[in-house]
Every structure is written in structure tokens, then in C-alpha cells.
Write a protein that holds these residues in place. Sequence first.
Motif, short mmCIF file in Angstrom:
data_model
loop_
_atom_site.label_atom_id
_atom_site.label_comp_id
_atom_site.label_asym_id
_atom_site.label_seq_id
_atom_site.Cartn_x
_atom_site.Cartn_y
_atom_site.Cartn_z
N GLY A 107 65.98 29.12 37.61
CA GLY A 107 66.41 29.31 36.59
C GLY A 107 67.07 27.78 35.83
N GLN A 108 65.94 26.92 36.03
CA GLN A 108 66.81 25.72 35.63
C GLN A 108 66.32 25.17 34.23
OE1 GLN A 108 65.72 21.94 38.43
NE2 GLN A 108 66.82 23.37 40.20
N PRO A 109 67.18 25.22 33.43
CA PRO A 109 66.65 24.67 31.81
C PRO A 109 66.13 23.53 31.52
CG PRO A 109 69.44 24.17 32.36
CD PRO A 109 68.38 24.50 33.74
N ALA A 150 72.70 19.04 35.31
CA ALA A 150 71.78 19.98 34.09
C ALA A 150 72.06 21.19 34.57
CB ALA A 150 70.93 19.26 33.26
N SER A 151 71.58 21.46 35.24
CA SER A 151 71.22 23.12 35.90
C SER A 151 72.47 24.05 35.97
CB SER A 151 70.43 23.04 36.95
OG SER A 151 69.02 22.63 36.55
N LEU A 169 69.40 16.62 29.80
CA LEU A 169 67.46 17.08 29.97
C LEU A 169 66.62 16.39 28.99
CD1 LEU A 169 68.76 20.51 29.70
CD2 LEU A 169 67.89 19.53 31.50
N ARG A 224 76.85 24.05 31.77
CA ARG A 224 75.85 24.75 31.33
C ARG A 224 76.62 24.96 30.37
NH1 ARG A 224 71.06 26.56 34.41
NH2 ARG A 224 70.38 27.88 32.81
N GLU A 263 60.86 25.40 39.55
CA GLU A 263 62.31 24.84 39.09
C GLU A 263 62.49 26.37 38.14
OE1 GLU A 263 61.65 20.47 39.22
OE2 GLU A 263 60.58 21.84 37.69
N SER A 294 69.25 16.48 37.98
CA SER A 294 68.72 17.91 37.68
C SER A 294 69.70 18.39 37.71
CB SER A 294 67.36 17.72 38.31
OG SER A 294 66.10 17.22 38.16
#
Lengths: 314, 168
Positions: B119-121, A79-80, A96, A85, B115, A76
Amino acid sequence: MKPFAFERARNVDHALSLAAAAPGARFLAGGTNLLDLMKLEIEQPDTLIDVGRLPLADISETAGGGLRIGALATNSVVASDPRIRSRYPVLARAILSGASVQLRNKASMGGNLMQRTRCSYFMDPAMPCNKRLPGSGCSAMGGLSQATALFGASEFCAAVSASDMSVALAVLDAEVETVRADGSVRRRPVETLHRLPGDAPQVDTDLAPDELILAVELPPPPSGGQVWRKVRARASYIGALASVAVAGDRVALGAVAARPWRARATEAALAGGAAPSEAAEAELASASGEVGRKSLVRRLASDAIQESRKGGRS
Amino acid sequence: MRTEIRVNGVDHAVDVDTRTSLLDFLREHLDLKGSKKGCDHGQCGACTVLVNGVRINACLSLAVMHDGDHVTTIEGLASGEALHPLQQAFLTEDAFQCGYCTPGQICSAVGLMAEIAAGQPSEATADLNAKVVLTDAEIRERMSGNLCRCSAYPQILAAVRRAAGAAA
């Protein structure tokens, strides 16, 4: 679950000395795959070395303009990360698309790579499986598995890597850095971390038992669009029937081999000016397996290459 | 093995068998039966709890891995008689039938809200570099780790949307 000893590693050296002293030990990070397999008694380590608290979770810039991702950064977090990104969207997208948020919150970078290569028969202790019990036979040959290897399978095993993340890492030319109890540090491409089954499908990777993943390093992203595509049996939270990662003029296929599969024949054909569909076909020429799945992979790769040439999708 | 865990604000120092999952520790040792055992393999989400504020599957974790951690279960969400906004939203929207998956759904949705705030995608995020907007597609994707065999999904979606709208 079989009984086991549990050791909390205080630092990397402590973890390595524990591993050197206990040949049947396994490193434990998030545990999302290992503990699942221990419940089924497919994995039966006599010692777990908990490395989950070691300071290996940072993501930092490298001198060469890439990123170094610590082995314990969770899926997580990776990917964040804004740098992932914006510069490596194919990696963020691949991560994701895998598992659920609950699992990605716990699963680590190193653990994702070390999840067992598998098929549905590996997960079913009632069925023969050379990977789970060497010499017992392969139920996937002529069986009902939907995602068996198209490339690099042997007569003993056709299981595939279940890691979406590794497909993106392979297309980005990422390297895995490891250390052993004798202090030796080694780097190898993510692409070759996993071995092909041959006559020893029970061995997934070429890591030594006392070898610990420290980090994954990404070189600067290649120029050109990045695209991730994954096809599966439902909208979310299930493994791939096939996947493809494109970054610039590089292409990798997922869920088609025991390792993330760099499509070198496709890349060579593209370099020679072939159309995306012809380039995809060039790789499939050496594939084994059923026609329908090969057709799926060919069309998926062709579409992704075309999309990447339009700049991909961030 | 000696392990110290804070659960819903209460400290516990215990000696547990290394094989004990966090879920079994919560249910069998602390008698917190809200977290449910569905599949026990991380596939259904009924065991979802928050560890240091982050949602995980309690069935795929060992209690001994959580020395020093702060765990929040469904029993720890309300403030006295005042329900957590997500608990209230699940009641308002009638977001369950048998209720077995509900504690996991609500803990999962609490994690989801954090989350989003961070701002987590997700896979449903169209632009990875833009601010995340909590559309219905985002909620569905982010809740896909929680199954509901009564299929109350439309009501669960409405409950999360209601709580998220109130928080925005």
C-alpha cells in the motif's frame, strides 16, 4: 575511491566515541549521497562510521500531539506512514517527488538532511568550486547552472539545498534533535540546520563533526490546507528548478537557497491581507538572480497559496 | 573486512576491501554478472537488486554495509526452470532490445509489486489516503529510476501491467 576505515557502530554511544576519536570520520546511514561523492573523490573521509543498524528508525506520537521520526527511518517508510499521509501530506508529497524509489528505499531521514548542498559545478572536479576546493573560485557565477540561489548567496557560492523533504519540514516548523560525544542533546529548527555560504561555503551545516542526528520532531500540523509543488526539467527523478510548500498560512521555497527558505515576507504580507500574487512578490523583492527564474518562483508560490486556500490536496 | 551475506539463498562469509560496492561484490566476487553497471552513480537503475525484499541501487552501497542481509539478484528470481512471472512477462511483451537494463528493470518491478501490496503511495497517487490503484501513470512513475536507452518503455509498461494484473 580513497581507502578508508569502516566501523560498525554497536549503539549510539559507540558511534559518538568513534566520531570523537577520529576527526576525519563521517557517519554513514543509507550512503546514497556520501558514497556517490566518495566515488568522485569530492568526499574523502578517512573513516566511515556505519550507523545504519542503530535503533533510530521508529516513528512515534509525541505528548504534544506531533510525531517523532527517527533519524534512520527511510524516506519510503516516512512517506508511506498513514499518520504522515493523513496529517502531514505536504511532507509525504515532498518526499515522493524526490529521487527514485530505489534511492528513497535506502536514504534516511537524517541522511536526506545531511546530503551536500550542491550545484553542477560542485559535482564536476574539473571545474573551480569554492565549496569543493576553498579559494578555487565559483564557476556558477556567470555559468550555466539552472538552479542557483536566489536568496542568501555570497560572492563565493550560490549552491542550493537539493532536499525536497527539508522544504516541507521547514514549513511544518520541524526540529532536528542531535547528540554529541559529550552527551549534550540539542534541538534546532530544520530551517536553520544549514548555514548560508558566506565566506566558508565548504561548511554546509552548523553541526559539529561528532554531532549525530537522532530524530526529527513535527509539531501538530497547522490548520489549513497543505500543498506541495515542484517544477523540474522532466516528469520524474530530477532535482527541482524550484519548489514550494504551503501549510496553513506558512510558505517555504525550495531549490532557491542553501537552506529550505521560509518566505517570511510572503507570510507577513498574507497576514496583512495581501493577495497571493502580491504576497509572493513581497519575498521575491529581495531575490538576486535571473528574471525568468524569479518569475517562475513567484507564480509557483502564488498558485500554491491559492490551492491551499481551497483545502489543498491530500 | 569480514562480512556475511546471503545471496540468492546461499550464505557467503567473505573478507572484502571496504571500498567494494555491493554491485562489484556480486559481479566480481560471486561472478553473478546479471546485475549490470551502467552509470555507477544511482542514476540509471541497471544495478537494482533486492535487499531483504526491498529494491535498492547496488552501486550506491558498500558490501560491508550488508553484513547479515539477504540479497536477491536476477539470478535468484526463477524457481528452477520456472521463470518468475515478471521474467515471463518481459519475454511475452518483448520488453527489451539490447537487454542491458533488463535485470535491473525486472528486479525493480519485483520490488514495485511488493510496494503495491504494502500500500505504499507514489507521486502519481491522487489520494494519499485511499487504496493505491496500479494505473499506467503509477507504473511509469514507480519505474522512473530505471532507464532504458533502447527506449522499450511501452513494452516494459505492458510487461509490468501484465504481471501485476495476474497477481491482482
